[in-house]
Design a protein around this motif. Structure first.
Motif, PDB file in Angstrom:
ATOM      1  N   ASP A   1      -0.901  -9.365  -5.016  1.00  0.00           N
ATOM      2  CA  ASP A   1       0.374 -10.086  -5.001  1.00  0.00           C
ATOM      3  C   ASP A   1       1.559  -9.152  -5.216  1.00  0.00           C
ATOM      4  OD1 ASP A   1      -0.717  -9.671  -7.613  1.00  0.00           O
ATOM      5  OD2 ASP A   1       0.770 -11.032  -8.446  1.00  0.00           O
ATOM      6  N   VAL A   2       1.293  -7.919  -5.646  1.00  0.00           N
ATOM      7  CA  VAL A   2       2.364  -6.965  -5.946  1.00  0.00           C
ATOM      8  C   VAL A   2       2.554  -5.966  -4.811  1.00  0.00           C
ATOM      9  CG1 VAL A   2       3.185  -5.197  -7.553  1.00  0.00           C
ATOM     10  CG2 VAL A   2       1.964  -7.210  -8.421  1.00  0.00           C
ATOM     11  N   PHE A   3       1.455  -5.410  -4.281  1.00  0.00           N
ATOM     12  CA  PHE A   3       1.535  -4.343  -3.286  1.00  0.00           C
ATOM     13  C   PHE A   3       0.910  -4.777  -1.962  1.00  0.00           C
ATOM     14  CE2 PHE A   3       1.064  -2.314  -7.500  1.00  0.00           C
ATOM     15  CZ  PHE A   3       2.283  -1.650  -7.563  1.00  0.00           C
ATOM     16  N   SER A   4       1.584  -4.439  -0.876  1.00  0.00           N
ATOM     17  CA  SER A   4       1.052  -4.765   0.449  1.00  0.00           C
ATOM     18  C   SER A   4       0.409  -3.567   1.121  1.00  0.00           C
ATOM     19  CB  SER A   4       2.173  -5.299   1.347  1.00  0.00           C
ATOM     20  OG  SER A   4       3.121  -4.276   1.639  1.00  0.00           O
ATOM     21  N   ALA A   5       0.632  -2.368   0.603  1.00  0.00           N
ATOM     22  CA  ALA A   5       0.091  -1.155   1.205  1.00  0.00           C
ATOM     23  C   ALA A   5      -0.253  -0.167   0.108  1.00  0.00           C
ATOM     24  CB  ALA A   5       1.101  -0.537   2.174  1.00  0.00           C
ATOM     25  N   ALA A   6      -1.318   0.607   0.344  1.00  0.00           N
ATOM     26  CA  ALA A   6      -1.754   1.572  -0.658  1.00  0.00           C
ATOM     27  C   ALA A   6      -2.303   2.806   0.028  1.00  0.00           C
ATOM     28  CB  ALA A   6      -2.818   0.963  -1.567  1.00  0.00           C
ATOM     29  N   GLY A   7      -2.142   3.927  -0.657  1.00  0.00           N
ATOM     30  CA  GLY A   7      -2.656   5.192  -0.149  1.00  0.00           C
ATOM     31  C   GLY A   7      -3.327   5.989  -1.238  1.00  0.00           C
TER      32      GLY A   7
ATOM     33  N   SER B   1      -5.045  -8.153   4.083  1.00  0.00           N
ATOM     34  CA  SER B   1      -4.195  -8.264   2.894  1.00  0.00           C
ATOM     35  C   SER B   1      -3.570  -6.939   2.473  1.00  0.00           C
ATOM     36  CB  SER B   1      -5.006  -8.813   1.721  1.00  0.00           C
ATOM     37  OG  SER B   1      -6.007  -7.879   1.322  1.00  0.00           O
ATOM     38  N   LEU B   2      -4.145  -5.822   2.938  1.00  0.00           N
ATOM     39  CA  LEU B   2      -3.741  -4.528   2.391  1.00  0.00           C
ATOM     40  C   LEU B   2      -3.846  -3.458   3.469  1.00  0.00           C
ATOM     41  CD1 LEU B   2      -2.922  -3.282  -0.361  1.00  0.00           C
ATOM     42  CD2 LEU B   2      -5.339  -2.790  -0.758  1.00  0.00           C
ATOM     43  N   ASP B   3      -2.718  -2.803   3.753  1.00  0.00           N
ATOM     44  CA  ASP B   3      -2.727  -1.651   4.654  1.00  0.00           C
ATOM     45  C   ASP B   3      -3.094  -0.407   3.855  1.00  0.00           C
ATOM     46  OD1 ASP B   3      -1.765  -2.676   7.294  1.00  0.00           O
ATOM     47  OD2 ASP B   3      -0.067  -3.329   6.070  1.00  0.00           O
ATOM     48  N   LEU B   4      -4.028   0.383   4.381  1.00  0.00           N
ATOM     49  CA  LEU B   4      -4.593   1.494   3.628  1.00  0.00           C
ATOM     50  C   LEU B   4      -4.492   2.800   4.400  1.00  0.00           C
ATOM     51  CD1 LEU B   4      -7.892  -0.219   2.409  1.00  0.00           C
ATOM     52  CD2 LEU B   4      -5.913   0.324   0.985  1.00  0.00           C
TER      53      LEU B   4
ATOM     54  N   ALA C   1       5.151   9.080   5.975  1.00  0.00           N
ATOM     55  CA  ALA C   1       5.317   8.562   7.337  1.00  0.00           C
ATOM     56  C   ALA C   1       4.544   7.262   7.508  1.00  0.00           C
ATOM     57  CB  ALA C   1       4.849   9.598   8.352  1.00  0.00           C
ATOM     58  N   PHE C   2       3.351   7.202   6.937  1.00  0.00           N
ATOM     59  CA  PHE C   2       2.564   5.971   7.002  1.00  0.00           C
ATOM     60  C   PHE C   2       3.303   4.804   6.358  1.00  0.00           C
ATOM     61  CE2 PHE C   2      -0.223   3.187   4.469  1.00  0.00           C
ATOM     62  CZ  PHE C   2      -0.901   2.534   5.481  1.00  0.00           C
ATOM     63  N   PHE C   3       3.825   5.011   5.150  1.00  0.00           N
ATOM     64  CA  PHE C   3       4.509   3.914   4.464  1.00  0.00           C
ATOM     65  C   PHE C   3       5.791   3.522   5.193  1.00  0.00           C
ATOM     66  CE2 PHE C   3       1.654   5.268   1.099  1.00  0.00           C
ATOM     67  CZ  PHE C   3       1.197   4.036   0.638  1.00  0.00           C
ATOM     68  N   ASP C   4       6.458   4.464   5.804  1.00  0.00           N
ATOM     69  CA  ASP C   4       7.629   4.116   6.609  1.00  0.00           C
ATOM     70  C   ASP C   4       7.236   3.195   7.743  1.00  0.00           C
ATOM     71  OD1 ASP C   4      10.467   4.461   7.540  1.00  0.00           O
ATOM     72  OD2 ASP C   4       9.419   5.330   9.256  1.00  0.00           O
ATOM     73  N   SER C   5       6.130   3.464   8.398  1.00  0.00           N
ATOM     74  CA  SER C   5       5.685   2.593   9.504  1.00  0.00           C
ATOM     75  C   SER C   5       5.354   1.201   8.996  1.00  0.00           C
ATOM     76  CB  SER C   5       4.482   3.207  10.215  1.00  0.00           C
ATOM     77  OG  SER C   5       3.327   3.187   9.401  1.00  0.00           O
ATOM     78  N   ILE C   6       4.748   1.100   7.829  1.00  0.00           N
ATOM     79  CA  ILE C   6       4.413  -0.203   7.254  1.00  0.00           C
ATOM     80  C   ILE C   6       5.685  -0.967   6.875  1.00  0.00           C
ATOM     81  CG2 ILE C   6       3.285  -1.398   5.333  1.00  0.00           C
ATOM     82  CD1 ILE C   6       1.381  -0.156   7.430  1.00  0.00           C
TER      83      ILE C   6
ATOM     84  N   ASN D   1       7.555  -2.196   9.961  1.00  0.00           N
ATOM     85  CA  ASN D   1       6.908  -3.354  10.590  1.00  0.00           C
ATOM     86  C   ASN D   1       7.092  -4.628   9.792  1.00  0.00           C
ATOM     87  OD1 ASN D   1       5.972  -1.856  12.769  1.00  0.00           O
ATOM     88  ND2 ASN D   1       3.997  -1.401  11.794  1.00  0.00           N
ATOM     89  N   ASN D   2       7.334  -4.494   8.485  1.00  0.00           N
ATOM     90  CA  ASN D   2       7.469  -5.663   7.622  1.00  0.00           C
ATOM     91  C   ASN D   2       8.902  -6.125   7.432  1.00  0.00           C
ATOM     92  OD1 ASN D   2       4.728  -5.872   7.181  1.00  0.00           O
ATOM     93  ND2 ASN D   2       4.751  -4.662   5.293  1.00  0.00           N
TER      94      ASN D   2
END
Length: 270
Positions: free
Chosen positions: A153-159, A206-209, A260-265, A268-269
């Motif tokens: 519920d807090v984070f939509s993407a993680a690396g 639920s989560l972009d990785l 760069a990955f998080f920028d793309s996420i 898109n959001n």
């Protein structure tokens, strides 16, 4: 290796004239009853309105200053992408867990709740899980995935970069036994605190990785295993391996790909 170096040089050349704003603040943790130092990097040139936020965690024996001290081009990357980066102190060997009965180690609560509340109350950032991401190196890579999986519920993407994504092959290392007890006597507790045994909690879509690791890293094997498991479970993820060891030479390069990955996420959001 030459291509990676050229890519980083290009990023620095394009952004040399920009200067992100770097704050160091004390964030009070109610759970731990102490102030936690945190670096907050804001883009110099902001898009209209509030920005997305990337929480960026340090590794074992590190601190809140590690990223800006050892990878100074992160400021240029913040300006390039236009989102805010938050680097909290994660303590010495916390692994970003909440340890029952130990007030000094409540870093899951601090990062996923208290720090997010502080940042969103004091900085022009978006209060939306779709515009929040989290990543980190080594212990921080484990912590980022752990917190994102535990708090969808807090984070939509993680690396994770060079993350200790399965702690069980290292039962005597990095203060983990001090937090969880010995692996021999507390195997179930270790299972509950390692990424490799939490993948079933990831709900579909639920989560972009994004996971990366150097091929000469002592965590390379566990990252390969996590990649295979996620693939087997049909959990979408981006996985990148590059030449490199468990050191800042590698992390200075990998942060370019991570951001760069998080920028793309985030893009898109919108």
């Amino acid at each position: 290796m030459k291509k990676i170096n050229l890519f980083v040089s290009f990023i620095l050349l394009v952004n040399y004239c920009l200067a992100a704003k770097v704050d160091t603040v004390n964030v009070f943790s109610q759970a731990m009853q102490k102030n936690i130092k945190t670096v907050i990097i804001q883009p110099e040139v902001k898009a209209a309105g509030a920005t997305a936020t990337l929480y960026l965690l340090h590794g074992y024996s590190g601190n809140y200053k590690n990223w800006v001290d050892n990878a100074s081009h992160i400021k240029q990357l913040v300006d390039q992408y236009g989102y805010t980066v938050v680097c909290p102190d994660g303590g010495f060997g916390s692994w970003y867990w909440d340890i029952e009965g130990d007030q000094n180690f409540q870093y899951e609560t601090f990062v996923s709740k208290e720090l997010v509340d502080y940042v969103e109350s004091n900085y022009p950032v978006l209060k939306d899980r779709k515009r929040r991401g989290i990543t980190g190196l080594s212990m921080g890579g484990h912590g980022a995935l752990y917190l994102a999986i535990k708090h969808p519920d807090v984070f939509s993407a993680a690396g994770s970069t060079a993350g200790g994504v399965d702690i069980r092959p290292f039962p005597d290392n990095w203060d983990m036994a001090n937090r969880l007890g010995t692996y021999r006597e507390n195997a179930q507790k270790w299972n509950e605190h390692t990424i490799m045994e939490l993948t079933h909690l990831i709900a579909p879509k639920s989560l972009d990785l994004f996971i990366d690791c150097g091929t000469g890293d002592f965590f390379y094997g566990v990252n390969e295993e996590l990649h295979r498991k996620l693939t087997y479970l049909n959990i979408p993820h981006h996985y990148l391996t590059l030449p490199g060891k468990h050191d800042w030479d590698y992390w200075r390069k990998s942060i370019v790909y991570q951001m760069a990955f998080f920028d793309s996420i985030f893009s898109n959001n919108r």
